[in-house]
Write a protein that holds these residues in place. Sequence first.
Motif, short mmCIF file in Angstrom:
data_model
loop_
_atom_site.label_atom_id
_atom_site.label_comp_id
_atom_site.label_asym_id
_atom_site.label_seq_id
_atom_site.Cartn_x
_atom_site.Cartn_y
_atom_site.Cartn_z
N GLY A 1 27.68 30.44 29.85
CA GLY A 1 28.47 30.97 28.76
C GLY A 1 27.82 30.71 27.41
N GLU A 2 28.52 31.11 26.37
CA GLU A 2 28.02 30.92 25.00
C GLU A 2 28.36 29.51 24.54
OE1 GLU A 2 29.17 33.99 22.33
OE2 GLU A 2 28.68 35.60 23.75
N SER A 3 27.64 28.56 25.08
CA SER A 3 27.87 27.15 24.76
C SER A 3 26.66 26.57 24.05
CB SER A 3 28.14 26.35 26.04
OG SER A 3 29.24 26.85 26.75
N PRO B 1 43.25 20.29 24.41
CA PRO B 1 43.15 21.16 23.23
C PRO B 1 44.42 21.95 22.96
CG PRO B 1 41.80 22.01 25.03
CD PRO B 1 42.24 20.64 25.42
N THR B 2 45.12 22.36 24.01
CA THR B 2 46.35 23.13 23.80
C THR B 2 47.42 22.31 23.11
OG1 THR B 2 45.94 24.53 25.74
CG2 THR B 2 48.20 24.37 24.99
N GLU B 3 47.68 21.11 23.61
CA GLU B 3 48.76 20.30 23.04
C GLU B 3 48.39 19.74 21.67
OE1 GLU B 3 51.52 20.57 24.34
OE2 GLU B 3 50.93 21.33 26.30
N VAL B 4 47.14 19.35 21.48
CA VAL B 4 46.73 18.85 20.16
C VAL B 4 46.78 19.97 19.13
CG1 VAL B 4 44.79 17.91 18.85
CG2 VAL B 4 45.36 16.95 21.08
N HIS C 1 34.04 25.72 30.56
CA HIS C 1 35.17 26.24 29.80
C HIS C 1 34.74 26.72 28.40
CE1 HIS C 1 38.10 24.80 32.80
NE2 HIS C 1 37.26 23.80 32.93
N PRO C 2 33.82 27.69 28.36
CA PRO C 2 33.41 28.21 27.05
C PRO C 2 34.54 28.94 26.32
CG PRO C 2 32.52 29.57 28.82
CD PRO C 2 33.12 28.36 29.47
N GLU C 3 35.60 29.29 27.07
CA GLU C 3 36.76 29.91 26.43
C GLU C 3 37.60 28.89 25.68
OE1 GLU C 3 38.49 28.11 30.05
OE2 GLU C 3 36.58 29.05 29.53
N ARG C 4 37.30 27.59 25.86
CA ARG C 4 38.03 26.50 25.20
C ARG C 4 37.16 25.72 24.22
NH1 ARG C 4 43.66 26.28 25.84
NH2 ARG C 4 44.20 26.99 27.93
N PHE C 5 35.89 25.51 24.60
CA PHE C 5 34.98 24.67 23.81
C PHE C 5 33.68 25.44 23.57
CE2 PHE C 5 37.74 21.82 26.13
CZ PHE C 5 38.05 20.82 25.23
N SER C 6 33.21 25.39 22.35
CA SER C 6 31.92 26.04 22.04
C SER C 6 30.78 25.05 21.99
CB SER C 6 32.02 26.78 20.70
OG SER C 6 32.33 25.88 19.64
N TYR D 1 48.79 19.42 15.67
CA TYR D 1 48.01 19.17 14.46
C TYR D 1 47.42 20.48 13.93
CZ TYR D 1 48.34 14.31 16.00
OH TYR D 1 48.80 13.08 16.39
N ARG D 2 46.85 20.42 12.76
CA ARG D 2 46.32 21.62 12.11
C ARG D 2 44.91 21.92 12.62
NH1 ARG D 2 48.16 19.14 7.38
NH2 ARG D 2 46.14 19.33 6.33
N VAL D 3 44.84 22.39 13.84
CA VAL D 3 43.58 22.83 14.44
C VAL D 3 43.88 24.03 15.32
CG1 VAL D 3 43.84 21.11 16.27
CG2 VAL D 3 41.65 22.19 15.92
N LYS D 4 43.03 25.04 15.24
CA LYS D 4 43.22 26.24 16.04
C LYS D 4 42.80 25.99 17.49
CE LYS D 4 42.77 29.81 12.48
NZ LYS D 4 42.01 31.02 12.05
N ASN D 5 43.47 26.65 18.40
CA ASN D 5 43.12 26.55 19.81
C ASN D 5 42.18 27.69 20.18
OD1 ASN D 5 43.07 25.64 22.43
ND2 ASN D 5 45.03 26.57 23.00
N VAL D 6 41.00 27.68 19.54
CA VAL D 6 39.97 28.68 19.79
C VAL D 6 38.65 27.95 19.99
CG1 VAL D 6 41.14 30.52 18.51
CG2 VAL D 6 39.58 28.98 17.31
N PRO D 7 37.69 28.53 20.74
CA PRO D 7 36.46 27.81 21.07
C PRO D 7 35.68 27.32 19.86
CG PRO D 7 36.66 29.78 22.41
CD PRO D 7 37.76 29.84 21.40
N ARG D 8 35.60 28.11 18.81
CA ARG D 8 34.77 27.71 17.67
C ARG D 8 35.33 26.50 16.92
NH1 ARG D 8 37.53 32.24 15.70
NH2 ARG D 8 38.78 31.86 13.82
N SER D 9 36.58 26.14 17.22
CA SER D 9 37.20 24.98 16.56
C SER D 9 37.13 23.71 17.41
CB SER D 9 38.67 25.28 16.23
OG SER D 9 38.77 26.27 15.23
N TRP D 10 36.60 23.80 18.63
CA TRP D 10 36.65 22.65 19.54
C TRP D 10 35.29 22.31 20.13
CZ3 TRP D 10 40.40 19.21 20.67
CH2 TRP D 10 41.70 19.50 20.21
N GLY D 11 34.98 21.01 20.08
CA GLY D 11 33.81 20.47 20.75
C GLY D 11 34.23 19.29 21.60
#
Length: 371
Positions: free
Chosen positions: A306-308, A223-226, A258-263, A230-240
């Motif tokens: 976590g909030e997953s 998620p960090t490198e992508v 890793h709920p801090e990375r993926f929601s 690309y036009r995607v935020k590196n925040v949990p609500r943007s990643w599955g």
Amino acid sequence: MGLTSRKVLVLAVVLAVALFVLTVWLWPRLSRRTPRAVAGRVGVLAATQVSIFAAVALVANQYFLFYGTWGDLFGQEQPLGAVVGPAAADGKNVTVMDTQHAPVPGSRQPSVSGQIQKIALSGRKSGIDSTAYVYLPPQYFQPQFKRQRFPAAVVLTGYPGVAENLIKGLNYPTTAWQLAKADKMQPMILVMLRPTVAPPRDTECVDIPGGPQTETFLAEDVPTEVSRAYRVKNVPRSWGVIGNSTGGYCALKIAMRHPERFSVGVGLSAYYKAAEDPTTGDLFHGDDRLRNRSDLLWSLDNLPQGESSLLVTSSRTGERNLADTETFISKVKAPSQVSSIILPSGAHNFNTWRREIPPALVWMSGRLSGA
């Protein structure tokens, strides 16, 4: 000729038929009890059976795409290839190796069909280099969306599958394109790869002591490198993260840990405890703490949730994970949430997953945001 070439398959079938006919034709001559005749019978029977097995194996591989190349079949490392052009933005650790239009009807223009980019991704934290396929929806190339950021999902194959399975066998880009066109889901970026980053070893998405740091690569580096490229935020609500079989186990584990990375995490026909067999080797080096953390049912009982948002799938008939799936559902507590798809019947195969992927993508899309 490539492993998945139709010419190879036809040649194998023709050879099997020819050897069968030859065996029938020569059998009267080989019916004697002399050593030469016995050796001849053994030879033609062995050759016929091997050729039939090879033809059946190639048919199965054509359908399931377990292996994409001869090198992949024999466990040989494949070079990452030459760089064709820069990534979509300033992703220094992401380079585009090839591009192709998404397999959808109509124009091949990226603004109509979307685009699939084959990338080489270097993980800064894990030290792992891997290839992946990035599906960019048509909106990514349309002028009115040039400033918009998109939600993204990491899509994982099973073991020993190859990333091409996700494009040709499970039809993720085509399905995402169709659902977005029908306004059933928002346009999403899909990062498609296999969890086997150290082939032929099955690492079960574990950070192996002294070995490949697979979990770090998938959960942090990808998620960090992508997001940099690309036009995607590196925040949990943007990643599955979504996957099938081994990929499903990995998806659930990564989302839970890793709920801090993926929601959002989706496990299609997932199992819930890391496999330990000859394909995995020694994953935990005797560390029961690491072994327990890779047991998802144990984790739900013993670690904070976590909030997953999690989605699991199974079937009443045909899947072996039904009991564990129901146990998993019963153990999920707030702030985590769990949903499920339980089919009346469906085996552990591509046909079942193709029935589950569309509703799973719609469900995932409703819980992610590019903003």
